[in-house]
Scaffold this active site. Structure first.
Site, short mmCIF file in Angstrom:
data_model
loop_
_atom_site.label_atom_id
_atom_site.label_comp_id
_atom_site.label_asym_id
_atom_site.label_seq_id
_atom_site.Cartn_x
_atom_site.Cartn_y
_atom_site.Cartn_z
N GLU A 179 -61.57 -24.85 25.84
CA GLU A 179 -61.55 -26.28 26.14
C GLU A 179 -60.21 -26.94 25.80
O GLU A 179 -59.90 -28.02 26.30
CB GLU A 179 -62.67 -27.00 25.38
N GLU A 230 -69.78 -5.83 15.81
CA GLU A 230 -69.65 -6.75 14.67
C GLU A 230 -69.60 -6.03 13.33
O GLU A 230 -69.18 -6.59 12.32
CB GLU A 230 -70.82 -7.73 14.66
#
Length: 237
Positions: free
Chosen positions: A84, A115
């Site tokens: 963004e 992860e």
């Protein structure tokens, strides 16, 4: 086995034990009520939040970057913020970077096991030429994700500013960072039984239908019938 008992993110929410029996309106009301806790929890950590903002601003002023690290949903949130920034602030795509365990494809499809690797994050940071002018922020709801811990450790070794965002107090990622933002908002509204099994009292509250419950009911009925028969026999005698 990892002890998850002290982590609020890994426990069941007592206010939503009967979520499956609620009406749509009740669910919406309950979720909205739980969301009220978020603002209150954030109010308690405004000081560390401001410190991370100052660190990021300092890096950007020196020509450095703001880099987010995370796995799963935590990684996706970092990526969303990074994506963004160019259209919102007119900065380049390299100014704010989001790294997710398993690479960009993990944004759409989960990459199992990524992860759990501390080394993987180090490789990802090396691939974007991490340097001491950058600020690195690790995001991990539980506060114990190895990918994030490994990345923060490497960033510290280079002299980077480091921050951590977690939803449990005294988190491992918090210990690894210069500044820890630990927002304890409590357990999620929708939880499962993978880590904890409900107590008998919780089962009653949840009112979840199960074959086990049905069998217990049948046994109780049989016992009652037997007692009634015994009483009738005694009366006849």
């Amino acid at each position: 086995m990892v002890d998850l008992t002290g982590m609020t993110t890994e426990t069941r929410n007592k206010n939503t034990m009967n979520l499956d029996t609620m009406t749509a309106e009740e669910i919406a009301y309950t979720m909205n009520k739980e969301d009220e806790n978020v603002g209150k929890a954030i109010k308690e950590v405004l000081q560390p939040i401001s410190k991370v903002i100052e660190m990021a601003a300092s890096s950007l002023n020196k020509g450095g970057r703001l880099i987010y690290l995370g796995a799963g949903t935590s990684g996706r949130l970092g990526l969303l913020d990074a994506v963004e920034c160019p259209p919102t602030f007119g900065v380049s795509h390299e100014t704010v970077v989001g790294l997710i365990a398993g690479g960009e494809n993990a944004f759409i499809k989960a990459v199992e096991g990524a992860e759990d690797s501390m080394e993987l994050c180090v490789e990802d940071l090396k691939s974007i030429s991490l340097n001491k002018d950058d600020t690195v922020v690790g995001i991990a709801a539980s506060g114990r994700t190895p990918y994030v811990i490994g990345g923060l450790e490497y960033a510290n070794s280079l002299g980077c500013n480091t921050g951590a965002v977690a939803c449990n107090k005294n988190s491992k990622v918090g210990v690894m960072a210069n500044v820890a933002i630990e927002v304890e908002v409590g357990p999620e509204v929708l939880t499962c039984l993978l880590y904890t099994s409900p107590s008998p009292r919780d089962r009653q509250k949840s009112r979840m239908p199960s074959s086990a419950c049905k069998k217990k009911k049948k046994k109780k009925k049989k016992k009652k019938k037997k007692k009634k028969k015994k009483k009738k026999k005694k009366k006849k005698k």
